[in-house]
Design a protein around this motif. Sequence first.
Motif, PDB file in Angstrom:
ATOM      1  N   ALA A 127       6.335   4.667   0.832  1.00  0.00           N
ATOM      2  CA  ALA A 127       6.207   6.062   1.233  1.00  0.00           C
ATOM      3  C   ALA A 127       6.176   6.916  -0.029  1.00  0.00           C
ATOM      4  N   TYR A 128       5.137   7.726  -0.169  1.00  0.00           N
ATOM      5  CA  TYR A 128       4.935   8.490  -1.401  1.00  0.00           C
ATOM      6  C   TYR A 128       4.949   9.988  -1.121  1.00  0.00           C
ATOM      7  N   PHE A 129       6.040  10.655  -1.493  1.00  0.00           N
ATOM      8  CA  PHE A 129       6.135  12.110  -1.407  1.00  0.00           C
ATOM      9  C   PHE A 129       5.340  12.678  -2.582  1.00  0.00           C
ATOM     10  N   GLN A 130       4.131  13.180  -2.291  1.00  0.00           N
ATOM     11  CA  GLN A 130       3.133  13.367  -3.337  1.00  0.00           C
ATOM     12  C   GLN A 130       3.042  14.763  -3.924  1.00  0.00           C
ATOM     13  N   ASN A 131       3.092  15.804  -3.114  1.00  0.00           N
ATOM     14  CA  ASN A 131       2.732  17.127  -3.631  1.00  0.00           C
ATOM     15  C   ASN A 131       3.950  17.931  -4.081  1.00  0.00           C
ATOM     16  N   PHE A 132       3.723  18.783  -5.077  1.00  0.00           N
ATOM     17  CA  PHE A 132       4.740  19.680  -5.619  1.00  0.00           C
ATOM     18  C   PHE A 132       6.027  18.943  -6.012  1.00  0.00           C
ATOM     19  N   THR A 133       7.193  19.609  -5.821  1.00  0.00           N
ATOM     20  CA  THR A 133       8.467  19.082  -6.334  1.00  0.00           C
ATOM     21  C   THR A 133       9.368  18.735  -5.166  1.00  0.00           C
ATOM     22  N   ASN A 134       9.461  17.459  -4.845  1.00  0.00           N
ATOM     23  CA  ASN A 134      10.125  17.030  -3.614  1.00  0.00           C
ATOM     24  C   ASN A 134      11.645  17.007  -3.686  1.00  0.00           C
ATOM     25  N   GLY A 191      -1.062  19.242  -6.728  1.00  0.00           N
ATOM     26  CA  GLY A 191      -1.284  17.879  -7.192  1.00  0.00           C
ATOM     27  C   GLY A 191      -1.716  16.915  -6.111  1.00  0.00           C
ATOM     28  N   SER A 192      -1.918  17.411  -4.898  1.00  0.00           N
ATOM     29  CA  SER A 192      -2.333  16.538  -3.798  1.00  0.00           C
ATOM     30  C   SER A 192      -3.589  17.102  -3.156  1.00  0.00           C
ATOM     31  N   TYR A 203       0.837  -1.201   0.000  1.00  0.00           N
ATOM     32  CA  TYR A 203       0.000   0.000   0.000  1.00  0.00           C
ATOM     33  C   TYR A 203       0.873   1.252   0.000  1.00  0.00           C
ATOM     34  N   LYS A 204       0.416   2.262  -0.762  1.00  0.00           N
ATOM     35  CA  LYS A 204       1.112   3.548  -0.797  1.00  0.00           C
ATOM     36  C   LYS A 204       0.619   4.439   0.340  1.00  0.00           C
ATOM     37  N   LEU A 205       1.563   5.086   1.014  1.00  0.00           N
ATOM     38  CA  LEU A 205       1.239   6.020   2.090  1.00  0.00           C
ATOM     39  C   LEU A 205       1.630   7.426   1.637  1.00  0.00           C
ATOM     40  N   PRO A 206       0.655   8.303   1.336  1.00  0.00           N
ATOM     41  CA  PRO A 206       0.979   9.645   0.836  1.00  0.00           C
ATOM     42  C   PRO A 206       1.559  10.540   1.923  1.00  0.00           C
ATOM     43  N   ILE A 207       2.575  11.302   1.537  1.00  0.00           N
ATOM     44  CA  ILE A 207       3.205  12.269   2.437  1.00  0.00           C
ATOM     45  C   ILE A 207       3.019  13.658   1.828  1.00  0.00           C
ATOM     46  N   LYS A 208       2.505  14.568   2.635  1.00  0.00           N
ATOM     47  CA  LYS A 208       2.267  15.926   2.170  1.00  0.00           C
ATOM     48  C   LYS A 208       3.161  16.888   2.940  1.00  0.00           C
ATOM     49  N   LEU A 209       3.974  17.664   2.196  1.00  0.00           N
ATOM     50  CA  LEU A 209       4.918  18.591   2.811  1.00  0.00           C
ATOM     51  C   LEU A 209       4.649  20.019   2.344  1.00  0.00           C
ATOM     52  N   LEU A 230      11.015   7.457  -9.131  1.00  0.00           N
ATOM     53  CA  LEU A 230      10.852   8.886  -9.369  1.00  0.00           C
ATOM     54  C   LEU A 230       9.591   9.090 -10.190  1.00  0.00           C
ATOM     55  N   GLU A 231       8.596   9.744  -9.611  1.00  0.00           N
ATOM     56  CA  GLU A 231       7.350  10.024 -10.321  1.00  0.00           C
ATOM     57  C   GLU A 231       7.490  11.407 -10.963  1.00  0.00           C
TER      58      GLU A 231
END
Length: 301
Positions: free
Chosen positions: A80-87, A49-50, A19-25, A138-139
């Motif tokens: 672990a999925y770093f989802q929003n903007f440009t990580n 995008g999140s 399972y993917k776990l979204p991370i929002k920063l 890398l997404e």
Amino acid sequence: MIYREYSKFLVETFGEKVYKLPIKLNLTCPNRDGTCGVGGCIFCGEEGGSFENNEGSISEQLLKDQEKIKKRYKANKYIAYFQNFTNTYLDFDKFKDNINECLIDDIVGISISTRPDCLEDKYLDFLEEINKSRMITLEVGLQSANYHTLKKINRGHGLAEFIDASIRAHKRGLRVCAHIILNLPWDNEDDVIETAHILNALGIEEVKLHALYIVEGTKLAQMYKKSEIEIISLEEYKERVILFLQHLNKDVVVQRIIGRAPEENSLFCNWNTSWWKIRDDIVSKMEEENLYQGQYNERID
């Protein structure tokens, strides 16, 4: 096989469901702060995008979601999925800290949402080391292979940057997932086919398809209200997805063929149809007509 599903790939790779776990920063991107542009892509809202409601540190977000999913699905492995903007668009040491904070029990992979023009070699070198113990993906946002369209949507980069970033990532053994929007108003079926062919030529491992949605307060929303753009029909979107898959190499993992989108504050969202209904319709049509991923590549394989 209609198309190579992401969930099945993960089971093949890790021996069980993952399972993917979204991370929002709290992040931004160079296309918003003036480095290569201002205002961001014309479709990008303030969430980058999140639309997850995650709060807290990286480890707090991971552990909270991990506990919830483990309880509901008896899950044992996660990405672990770093989802929003440009990580990757932040201080290198901070980036390393973010990644290292994910190296906890049961995290078998890390997916990092980013842009092709924000992948410096030192970031890739660091990820190459992490890739020895966790699967790094890398997404990378491309959206379209048509560089004229990329200019119209104010991406701040062209096709060449995506090609360069993919080549350098692959030299380090990193997986690349290309994010593609198949119904951008300036693209046609030729662009759909060409995008698939370019991903094939680059050996891209994964793809994630989106349908364009229009968020209030964006440049795209202004254009939509003034009737300066036209969104293709749902039936045409389905046809484009099928055409794309037919031209896509059969080994490419497809994370999704239609995405969830926030209906709140949206002027246009998935043709007012649930994402799973659109997905099921596409799959059903492909099954009925004996259509499948890689169908048009068999002669040259």
